[in-house]
Design a protein around this motif. Structure first.
Motif, PDB file in Angstrom:
ATOM      1  N   GLN A  21     -10.266   3.131  -8.343  1.00  0.00           N
ATOM      2  CA  GLN A  21     -11.672   3.042  -8.708  1.00  0.00           C
ATOM      3  C   GLN A  21     -11.822   2.746 -10.194  1.00  0.00           C
ATOM      4  OE1 GLN A  21     -12.607   7.056  -7.357  1.00  0.00           O
ATOM      5  NE2 GLN A  21     -14.015   6.180  -5.851  1.00  0.00           N
ATOM      6  N   CYS A  22     -12.889   2.069 -10.534  1.00  0.00           N
ATOM      7  CA  CYS A  22     -13.233   1.820 -11.931  1.00  0.00           C
ATOM      8  C   CYS A  22     -13.437   3.171 -12.624  1.00  0.00           C
ATOM      9  CB  CYS A  22     -14.512   0.987 -12.001  1.00  0.00           C
ATOM     10  SG  CYS A  22     -15.202   0.814 -13.653  1.00  0.00           S
ATOM     11  N   ALA A  23     -12.821   3.331 -13.789  1.00  0.00           N
ATOM     12  CA  ALA A  23     -12.939   4.582 -14.532  1.00  0.00           C
ATOM     13  C   ALA A  23     -14.352   4.794 -15.068  1.00  0.00           C
ATOM     14  CB  ALA A  23     -11.937   4.602 -15.678  1.00  0.00           C
ATOM     15  N   ASN A  24     -15.128   3.709 -15.194  1.00  0.00           N
ATOM     16  CA  ASN A  24     -16.467   3.811 -15.748  1.00  0.00           C
ATOM     17  C   ASN A  24     -17.518   4.163 -14.691  1.00  0.00           C
ATOM     18  OD1 ASN A  24     -18.344   3.519 -17.967  1.00  0.00           O
ATOM     19  ND2 ASN A  24     -19.036   1.665 -16.950  1.00  0.00           N
ATOM     20  N   CYS A  25     -17.521   3.447 -13.562  1.00  0.00           N
ATOM     21  CA  CYS A  25     -18.593   3.640 -12.580  1.00  0.00           C
ATOM     22  C   CYS A  25     -18.114   4.170 -11.224  1.00  0.00           C
ATOM     23  CB  CYS A  25     -19.362   2.333 -12.371  1.00  0.00           C
ATOM     24  SG  CYS A  25     -18.433   1.061 -11.468  1.00  0.00           S
ATOM     25  N   GLY A  26     -16.793   4.197 -10.994  1.00  0.00           N
ATOM     26  CA  GLY A  26     -16.278   4.734  -9.735  1.00  0.00           C
ATOM     27  C   GLY A  26     -16.199   3.737  -8.600  1.00  0.00           C
ATOM     28  N   GLN A  27     -16.632   2.512  -8.829  1.00  0.00           N
ATOM     29  CA  GLN A  27     -16.580   1.467  -7.793  1.00  0.00           C
ATOM     30  C   GLN A  27     -15.129   1.068  -7.541  1.00  0.00           C
ATOM     31  OE1 GLN A  27     -19.243  -0.019  -6.249  1.00  0.00           O
ATOM     32  NE2 GLN A  27     -18.012  -1.476  -5.112  1.00  0.00           N
ATOM     33  N   HIS A  28     -14.751   0.867  -6.271  1.00  0.00           N
ATOM     34  CA  HIS A  28     -13.413   0.361  -5.960  1.00  0.00           C
ATOM     35  C   HIS A  28     -13.326  -1.104  -6.372  1.00  0.00           C
ATOM     36  CE1 HIS A  28     -11.365   3.559  -3.716  1.00  0.00           C
ATOM     37  NE2 HIS A  28     -12.572   3.928  -3.362  1.00  0.00           N
ATOM     38  N   TYR A  29     -12.153  -1.500  -6.852  1.00  0.00           N
ATOM     39  CA  TYR A  29     -11.948  -2.895  -7.219  1.00  0.00           C
ATOM     40  C   TYR A  29     -11.829  -3.742  -5.962  1.00  0.00           C
ATOM     41  CZ  TYR A  29     -10.925  -1.064 -11.836  1.00  0.00           C
ATOM     42  OH  TYR A  29     -11.008  -0.435 -13.052  1.00  0.00           O
ATOM     43  N   CYS A  50     -14.295  -4.798 -13.398  1.00  0.00           N
ATOM     44  CA  CYS A  50     -15.140  -4.221 -12.355  1.00  0.00           C
ATOM     45  C   CYS A  50     -16.315  -5.151 -12.085  1.00  0.00           C
ATOM     46  CB  CYS A  50     -15.638  -2.847 -12.787  1.00  0.00           C
ATOM     47  SG  CYS A  50     -16.734  -2.079 -11.572  1.00  0.00           S
ATOM     48  N   SER A  51     -16.479  -5.544 -10.828  1.00  0.00           N
ATOM     49  CA  SER A  51     -17.582  -6.448 -10.477  1.00  0.00           C
ATOM     50  C   SER A  51     -18.924  -5.728 -10.489  1.00  0.00           C
ATOM     51  CB  SER A  51     -17.334  -7.086  -9.106  1.00  0.00           C
ATOM     52  OG  SER A  51     -17.120  -6.095  -8.135  1.00  0.00           O
ATOM     53  N   ASN A  52     -18.897  -4.400 -10.548  1.00  0.00           N
ATOM     54  CA  ASN A  52     -20.141  -3.638 -10.576  1.00  0.00           C
ATOM     55  C   ASN A  52     -20.673  -3.455 -11.996  1.00  0.00           C
ATOM     56  OD1 ASN A  52     -22.179  -1.969  -9.235  1.00  0.00           O
ATOM     57  ND2 ASN A  52     -21.187  -0.265 -10.276  1.00  0.00           N
ATOM     58  N   CYS A  53     -19.788  -3.053 -12.935  1.00  0.00           N
ATOM     59  CA  CYS A  53     -20.258  -2.749 -14.298  1.00  0.00           C
ATOM     60  C   CYS A  53     -19.597  -3.601 -15.373  1.00  0.00           C
ATOM     61  CB  CYS A  53     -20.051  -1.268 -14.604  1.00  0.00           C
ATOM     62  SG  CYS A  53     -18.319  -0.782 -14.769  1.00  0.00           S
ATOM     63  N   ASN A  54     -18.715  -4.518 -14.983  1.00  0.00           N
ATOM     64  CA  ASN A  54     -18.014  -5.427 -15.900  1.00  0.00           C
ATOM     65  C   ASN A  54     -17.061  -4.736 -16.878  1.00  0.00           C
ATOM     66  OD1 ASN A  54     -18.999  -7.843 -14.860  1.00  0.00           O
ATOM     67  ND2 ASN A  54     -20.898  -7.618 -16.002  1.00  0.00           N
ATOM     68  N   THR A  55     -16.701  -3.483 -16.609  1.00  0.00           N
ATOM     69  CA  THR A  55     -15.710  -2.804 -17.439  1.00  0.00           C
ATOM     70  C   THR A  55     -14.350  -3.440 -17.180  1.00  0.00           C
ATOM     71  OG1 THR A  55     -16.922  -0.720 -17.421  1.00  0.00           O
ATOM     72  CG2 THR A  55     -14.573  -0.593 -17.892  1.00  0.00           C
ATOM     73  N   GLN A  56     -13.605  -3.704 -18.266  1.00  0.00           N
ATOM     74  CA  GLN A  56     -12.283  -4.315 -18.136  1.00  0.00           C
ATOM     75  C   GLN A  56     -11.214  -3.290 -18.453  1.00  0.00           C
ATOM     76  OE1 GLN A  56     -12.045  -7.798 -20.555  1.00  0.00           O
ATOM     77  NE2 GLN A  56     -13.713  -8.826 -19.504  1.00  0.00           N
ATOM     78  N   GLY A  57     -10.057  -3.478 -17.837  1.00  0.00           N
ATOM     79  CA  GLY A  57      -8.950  -2.571 -18.097  1.00  0.00           C
ATOM     80  C   GLY A  57      -7.630  -3.197 -17.690  1.00  0.00           C
ATOM     81  N   PHE A  58      -6.553  -2.513 -18.031  1.00  0.00           N
ATOM     82  CA  PHE A  58      -5.211  -2.939 -17.661  1.00  0.00           C
ATOM     83  C   PHE A  58      -4.617  -1.885 -16.745  1.00  0.00           C
ATOM     84  CE2 PHE A  58      -5.818  -5.099 -21.711  1.00  0.00           C
ATOM     85  CZ  PHE A  58      -5.456  -6.388 -21.358  1.00  0.00           C
ATOM     86  N   ILE A  59      -3.909  -2.325 -15.744  1.00  0.00           N
ATOM     87  CA  ILE A  59      -3.245  -1.412 -14.822  1.00  0.00           C
ATOM     88  C   ILE A  59      -1.784  -1.801 -14.743  1.00  0.00           C
ATOM     89  CG2 ILE A  59      -3.062  -0.658 -12.423  1.00  0.00           C
ATOM     90  CD1 ILE A  59      -6.078  -0.969 -12.211  1.00  0.00           C
ATOM     91  N   LEU A  60      -0.922  -0.815 -14.920  1.00  0.00           N
ATOM     92  CA  LEU A  60       0.509  -0.984 -14.718  1.00  0.00           C
ATOM     93  C   LEU A  60       0.851  -0.286 -13.414  1.00  0.00           C
ATOM     94  CD1 LEU A  60       1.761  -0.040 -18.285  1.00  0.00           C
ATOM     95  CD2 LEU A  60       1.438  -2.311 -17.352  1.00  0.00           C
ATOM     96  N   LEU A  61       1.528  -0.990 -12.550  1.00  0.00           N
ATOM     97  CA  LEU A  61       1.895  -0.430 -11.255  1.00  0.00           C
ATOM     98  C   LEU A  61       3.406  -0.523 -11.118  1.00  0.00           C
ATOM     99  CD1 LEU A  61       0.744   0.596  -8.500  1.00  0.00           C
ATOM    100  CD2 LEU A  61       0.901  -1.750  -7.740  1.00  0.00           C
ATOM    101  N   ALA A  62       4.045   0.635 -10.980  1.00  0.00           N
ATOM    102  CA  ALA A  62       5.492   0.667 -10.778  1.00  0.00           C
ATOM    103  C   ALA A  62       5.733   0.791  -9.287  1.00  0.00           C
ATOM    104  CB  ALA A  62       6.116   1.840 -11.522  1.00  0.00           C
ATOM    105  N   LEU A  63       6.494  -0.124  -8.749  1.00  0.00           N
ATOM    106  CA  LEU A  63       6.697  -0.170  -7.311  1.00  0.00           C
ATOM    107  C   LEU A  63       8.173  -0.326  -7.019  1.00  0.00           C
ATOM    108  CD1 LEU A  63       4.738  -0.251  -4.894  1.00  0.00           C
ATOM    109  CD2 LEU A  63       4.961  -2.712  -4.926  1.00  0.00           C
TER     110      LEU A  63
END
Length: 123
Positions: A21-29, A50-63
């Motif tokens: 979820q977006c850390a700002n508004c809680g909307q799922h990406y 985020c398509s809801n609030c336009n907040t941008q961020g970086f995500i690192l995913l270790a898989l």
């Protein structure tokens, strides 16, 4: 190529990130909100908007490719997140200031980022 050595498709990475979820508004990406920047070994780098609030961020995913179980890595503490929430959003002037600084910068980034105080890059 064995099953363990098959590359992980970027669409799978995007799908895993849509569970966040977006850390700002809680909307799922959504899939369109996720932009894969690349990966190194088992760590994938992505940019989200985020398509809801336009907040941008970086995500690192270790898989781990063996069992495809995701592990989310975050190095921001709750206190640091609260401090970021209180700051004003990045403005066009902020981006221009960093651009101008980098255009003239001729030094060592490691020492620049390790400095503390009012003259540090992130002070």
């Amino acid at each position: 190529m064995s099953k363990e050595q098959e590359p992980i498709p970027p669409l799978l990475i995007k799908y895993l990130i849509t569970n966040l979820q977006c850390a700002n508004c809680g909307q799922h990406y959504s899939l369109n909100d996720v932009h894969i920047l690349g990966h190194r070994n088992d760590v994938w780098f992505s940019r989200v908007t985020c398509s809801n609030c336009n907040t941008q961020g970086f995500i690192l995913l270790a898989l781990r490719e063996r069992d495809a179980s995701p592990e989310i890595i975050a190095d921001v503490t709750a206190e640091e997140w609260a401090a970021f929430q209180e700051r004003a959003p990045v403005s066009a002037d902020d981006v221009l200031d960093v651009h101008n600084f980098l255009e003239q910068f001729n030094g060592d980034f490691a020492s620049l980022w390790s400095r503390e105080g009012p003259d540090s890059l992130f002070g």
